[in-house]
Design a protein around this motif. Structure first.
Motif, PDB file in Angstrom:
ATOM      1  N   UNK A  93     -12.868  -6.133   1.384  1.00 39.92           N
ATOM      2  CA  UNK A  93     -13.044  -6.106   2.840  1.00 39.92           C
ATOM      3  C   UNK A  93     -11.705  -5.844   3.542  1.00 39.92           C
ATOM      4  N   UNK A  94     -10.655  -6.508   3.084  1.00 33.46           N
ATOM      5  CA  UNK A  94      -9.327  -6.292   3.671  1.00 33.46           C
ATOM      6  C   UNK A  94      -8.842  -4.873   3.399  1.00 33.46           C
ATOM      7  N   UNK A  95      -9.147  -4.339   2.224  1.00 33.24           N
ATOM      8  CA  UNK A  95      -8.771  -2.966   1.893  1.00 33.24           C
ATOM      9  C   UNK A  95      -9.486  -1.978   2.801  1.00 33.24           C
ATOM     10  N   UNK A  96     -10.770  -2.197   3.039  1.00 30.21           N
ATOM     11  CA  UNK A  96     -11.522  -1.323   3.945  1.00 30.21           C
ATOM     12  C   UNK A  96     -10.948  -1.396   5.358  1.00 30.21           C
ATOM     13  N   UNK A  97     -10.537  -2.574   5.780  1.00 26.67           N
ATOM     14  CA  UNK A  97      -9.938  -2.722   7.106  1.00 26.67           C
ATOM     15  C   UNK A  97      -8.627  -1.947   7.206  1.00 26.67           C
ATOM     16  N   UNK A  98      -7.813  -2.023   6.169  1.00 27.59           N
ATOM     17  CA  UNK A  98      -6.546  -1.280   6.151  1.00 27.59           C
ATOM     18  C   UNK A  98      -6.814   0.225   6.172  1.00 27.59           C
ATOM     19  N   UNK A  99      -7.818   0.672   5.432  1.00 26.15           N
ATOM     20  CA  UNK A  99      -8.160   2.102   5.424  1.00 26.15           C
ATOM     21  C   UNK A  99      -8.653   2.554   6.794  1.00 26.15           C
ATOM     22  N   UNK A 100      -9.460   1.727   7.457  1.00 22.93           N
ATOM     23  CA  UNK A 100      -9.903   2.071   8.811  1.00 22.93           C
ATOM     24  C   UNK A 100      -8.700   2.202   9.742  1.00 22.93           C
ATOM     25  N   UNK A 101      -7.742   1.296   9.603  1.00 17.03           N
ATOM     26  CA  UNK A 101      -6.532   1.363  10.430  1.00 17.03           C
ATOM     27  C   UNK A 101      -5.749   2.641  10.194  1.00 17.03           C
ATOM     28  N   UNK A 102      -5.608   3.024   8.944  1.00 15.46           N
ATOM     29  CA  UNK A 102      -4.886   4.257   8.615  1.00 15.46           C
ATOM     30  C   UNK A 102      -5.638   5.466   9.155  1.00 15.46           C
TER      31      UNK A 102
ATOM     32  N   UNK B 178      -6.015  -8.736  -3.363  1.00 16.57           N
ATOM     33  CA  UNK B 178      -6.603  -9.516  -4.461  1.00 16.57           C
ATOM     34  C   UNK B 178      -5.673 -10.659  -4.863  1.00 16.57           C
ATOM     35  N   UNK B 179      -4.375 -10.362  -4.923  1.00 23.81           N
ATOM     36  CA  UNK B 179      -3.420 -11.421  -5.245  1.00 23.81           C
ATOM     37  C   UNK B 179      -3.403 -12.503  -4.163  1.00 23.81           C
ATOM     38  N   UNK B 180      -3.639 -12.105  -2.941  1.00 20.39           N
ATOM     39  CA  UNK B 180      -3.641 -13.047  -1.821  1.00 20.39           C
ATOM     40  C   UNK B 180      -4.902 -13.921  -1.805  1.00 20.39           C
ATOM     41  N   UNK B 181      -6.073 -13.313  -1.996  1.00 26.28           N
ATOM     42  CA  UNK B 181      -7.332 -14.054  -1.871  1.00 26.28           C
ATOM     43  C   UNK B 181      -7.917 -14.512  -3.206  1.00 26.28           C
TER      44      UNK B 181
ATOM     45  N   UNK C 174       0.821  -1.208   0.000  1.00 30.84           N
ATOM     46  CA  UNK C 174       0.000   0.000   0.000  1.00 30.84           C
ATOM     47  C   UNK C 174       0.851   1.251   0.000  1.00 30.84           C
ATOM     48  N   UNK C 175       1.925   1.237   0.786  1.00 28.95           N
ATOM     49  CA  UNK C 175       2.840   2.387   0.831  1.00 28.95           C
ATOM     50  C   UNK C 175       3.540   2.565  -0.515  1.00 28.95           C
TER      51      UNK C 175
ATOM     52  N   UNK D 142      -2.398   4.304  -2.333  1.00 28.50           N
ATOM     53  CA  UNK D 142      -2.432   3.422  -1.161  1.00 28.50           C
ATOM     54  C   UNK D 142      -3.573   2.422  -1.287  1.00 28.50           C
ATOM     55  N   UNK D 143      -4.751   2.917  -1.610  1.00 26.88           N
ATOM     56  CA  UNK D 143      -5.918   2.032  -1.737  1.00 26.88           C
ATOM     57  C   UNK D 143      -5.682   0.998  -2.837  1.00 26.88           C
ATOM     58  N   UNK D 144      -5.197   1.438  -3.976  1.00 25.64           N
ATOM     59  CA  UNK D 144      -4.952   0.499  -5.076  1.00 25.64           C
ATOM     60  C   UNK D 144      -3.864  -0.516  -4.726  1.00 25.64           C
ATOM     61  N   UNK D 145      -2.814  -0.061  -4.032  1.00 22.58           N
ATOM     62  CA  UNK D 145      -1.750  -0.985  -3.631  1.00 22.58           C
ATOM     63  C   UNK D 145      -2.243  -2.036  -2.653  1.00 22.58           C
ATOM     64  N   UNK D 146      -3.027  -1.622  -1.656  1.00 23.56           N
ATOM     65  CA  UNK D 146      -3.581  -2.576  -0.684  1.00 23.56           C
ATOM     66  C   UNK D 146      -4.543  -3.524  -1.385  1.00 23.56           C
ATOM     67  N   UNK D 147      -5.415  -2.969  -2.225  1.00 25.94           N
ATOM     68  CA  UNK D 147      -6.385  -3.813  -2.924  1.00 25.94           C
ATOM     69  C   UNK D 147      -5.681  -4.836  -3.808  1.00 25.94           C
TER      70      UNK D 147
END
Length: 171
Positions: free
Chosen positions: A137-146, A126-129, A97-98, A117-122
């Motif tokens: 959902x994981x991207x939204x969680x990362x955004x909430x954390x930030x 996506x590559x993981x799941x 994401x960074x 950041x959003x595109x990098x996390x997504x």
């Protein structure tokens, strides 16, 4: 207690104005736009004020500000990180994401940092799941954390500004 003694320190109006601008403008902007180290700028500004102003109250104010900074940074590292780990967002995802944020910063000046950041996390999730829903959902969680981290940092900057203001009024 305010004193107007003849042997008081030189008129701190100039340094007070510079420190105020550093805390309220540059420091807070540095938190919202993570190019500048916002909290560190706030603490440095109060250090400069304490050094210029001198006296027990100024240095005590700086000590309290330093303690607030340490507490804020600790909370910033603990709370969002723990929540993201609990929700399954890993360190590699955030690192990608960074990287996305850095690329976005140069590709789309101004708005590229958060978009990257959003595109990098997504992309990492996506590559993981290999599923759009789980990756989002994981991207939204990362955004909430930030955003939690940014909120903690802004609250800390506000407490630093209040402490410095109290130091001015007591000096």
């Amino acid at each position: 207690m305010l004193t107007l003694a003849a042997d008081a320190a030189p008129d701190p109006t100039g340094i007070t104005l510079v420190v105020g601008i550093a805390i309220f403008v540059v420091g807070v902007i540095g938190i919202v736009v993570p190019v500048l180290p916002g909290l560190l700028l706030c603490v440095t500004a109060v250090l400069l004020w304490a050094g210029q102003t001198g006296g027990t109250i100024a240095w005590t104010t700086f000590g309290v500000v330093l303690a607030l900074y340490a507490l804020g940074v600790s909370l910033q590292l603990l709370i969002p990180g723990r929540r993201m780990r609990r929700e399954g967002v890993g360190g590699l995802t955030l690192a990608l994401g960074v990287v996305g944020a850095i690329i976005g910063f140069f590709v789309i000046p101004g708005l590229g940092l958060p978009i990257g950041f959003v595109l990098g996390v997504f992309a990492a999730e996506y590559l993981r799941f290999r599923e759009l829903g789980r990756a989002w959902e994981a991207t939204k969680s990362a955004l909430r954390g930030v955003l939690h981290s940014m909120g903690i940092e802004l609250a800390t900057a506000f407490l630093i500004a209040l402490t410095w203001t109290a130091g001015i009024l007591l000096h």
